[in-house]
Design a protein around this motif. Structure first.
Motif, PDB file in Angstrom:
ATOM      1  N   ARG A  44     -10.582   4.768   6.361  1.00 57.98           N
ATOM      2  CA  ARG A  44     -11.550   4.357   5.340  1.00 57.98           C
ATOM      3  C   ARG A  44     -12.443   3.243   5.873  1.00 57.98           C
ATOM      4  N   PHE A  45     -13.473   2.923   5.073  1.00 50.48           N
ATOM      5  CA  PHE A  45     -14.407   1.858   5.410  1.00 50.48           C
ATOM      6  C   PHE A  45     -14.424   0.868   4.253  1.00 50.48           C
ATOM      7  N   PHE A  46     -14.207  -0.408   4.563  1.00 54.12           N
ATOM      8  CA  PHE A  46     -14.196  -1.460   3.559  1.00 54.12           C
ATOM      9  C   PHE A  46     -15.431  -2.339   3.718  1.00 54.12           C
ATOM     10  N   MET A  47     -16.093  -2.636   2.612  1.00 55.93           N
ATOM     11  CA  MET A  47     -17.143  -3.641   2.580  1.00 55.93           C
ATOM     12  C   MET A  47     -16.664  -4.715   1.602  1.00 55.93           C
ATOM     13  N   VAL A  48     -16.501  -5.937   2.098  1.00 53.49           N
ATOM     14  CA  VAL A  48     -16.012  -7.028   1.268  1.00 53.49           C
ATOM     15  C   VAL A  48     -17.097  -8.103   1.255  1.00 53.49           C
ATOM     16  N   VAL A  49     -17.483  -8.532   0.057  1.00 49.72           N
ATOM     17  CA  VAL A  49     -18.575  -9.487  -0.099  1.00 49.72           C
ATOM     18  C   VAL A  49     -18.094 -10.671  -0.926  1.00 49.72           C
ATOM     19  N   ASP A  50     -18.480 -11.877  -0.495  1.00 48.54           N
ATOM     20  CA  ASP A  50     -18.217 -13.092  -1.259  1.00 48.54           C
ATOM     21  C   ASP A  50     -19.408 -13.313  -2.179  1.00 48.54           C
ATOM     22  N   PHE A  79     -25.576   4.248   4.198  1.00 51.04           N
ATOM     23  CA  PHE A  79     -24.664   4.919   3.281  1.00 51.04           C
ATOM     24  C   PHE A  79     -25.422   6.062   2.606  1.00 51.04           C
ATOM     25  N   SER A  80     -24.735   6.940   1.926  1.00 53.83           N
ATOM     26  CA  SER A  80     -25.408   8.034   1.227  1.00 53.83           C
ATOM     27  C   SER A  80     -26.328   7.509   0.131  1.00 53.83           C
ATOM     28  N   VAL A  81     -26.108   6.288  -0.341  1.00 51.10           N
ATOM     29  CA  VAL A  81     -26.948   5.696  -1.392  1.00 51.10           C
ATOM     30  C   VAL A  81     -28.038   4.785  -0.832  1.00 51.10           C
ATOM     31  N   GLY A  82     -28.102   4.602   0.476  1.00 53.12           N
ATOM     32  CA  GLY A  82     -29.129   3.753   1.083  1.00 53.12           C
ATOM     33  C   GLY A  82     -28.564   2.907   2.207  1.00 53.12           C
ATOM     34  N   LYS A  83     -29.444   2.092   2.790  1.00 55.85           N
ATOM     35  CA  LYS A  83     -29.071   1.259   3.930  1.00 55.85           C
ATOM     36  C   LYS A  83     -28.740  -0.160   3.482  1.00 55.85           C
ATOM     37  N   ILE A  84     -27.709  -0.739   4.128  1.00 51.23           N
ATOM     38  CA  ILE A  84     -27.359  -2.148   3.903  1.00 51.23           C
ATOM     39  C   ILE A  84     -27.223  -2.809   5.268  1.00 51.23           C
ATOM     40  N   LYS A  85     -27.947  -3.893   5.427  1.00 50.49           N
ATOM     41  CA  LYS A  85     -27.976  -4.616   6.704  1.00 50.49           C
ATOM     42  C   LYS A  85     -27.066  -5.837   6.652  1.00 50.49           C
ATOM     43  N   MET A  86     -26.367  -6.074   7.764  1.00 54.80           N
ATOM     44  CA  MET A  86     -25.604  -7.303   7.950  1.00 54.80           C
ATOM     45  C   MET A  86     -26.169  -7.982   9.187  1.00 54.80           C
TER      46      MET A  86
END
Length: 107
Positions: A44-50, A79-86
């Motif tokens: 799986r892939f986890f995205m964790v945000v503070d 992602f299938s819903v769009g791009k997220i940049k880090m």
């Protein structure tokens, strides 16, 4: 920033991959930047945000990820819903992370 990912979330057969920690860019209210972590595993892939002291975790299958691209000290996950940049990763693992996730897509 301290690690946000909780190792206890993993199943017994799940193994951590090379994660990245940095500033995740997305709009929530008036704020557009959040400290966060991308943590891939073999399953799986986890995205964790503070979010201002409150951890938010999103867990996805690799079917929800189209690709990962690296640019300087940043990664963009599509992602299938769009791009997220880090950005501001700065730990030299951006390409290792991208290679790992891109290899998991479609497996």
């Amino acid at each position: 920033m301290s690690e946000l990912f909780n190792e206890n979330e993993l199943s017994p057969s799940e193994k951590r991959g090379p994660g990245v920690v940095g500033t995740i860019e997305f709009k929530m209210g008036n704020q557009t930047e959040f400290p966060g972590e991308y943590m891939p595993t073999n399953k799986r892939f986890f995205m964790v945000v503070d979010m201002n002291g409150q951890p938010y975790q999103r867990v996805m299958s690799y079917d929800e990820i189209k690709s990962v691209e690296v640019e300087d000290d940043a990664v963009t996950v599509e992602f299938s819903v769009g791009k997220i940049k880090m950005r501001d990763i700065g730990n030299g693992t951006a390409q290792v992370f991208a290679d790992y996730v891109n290899a998991q897509i479609g497996n």
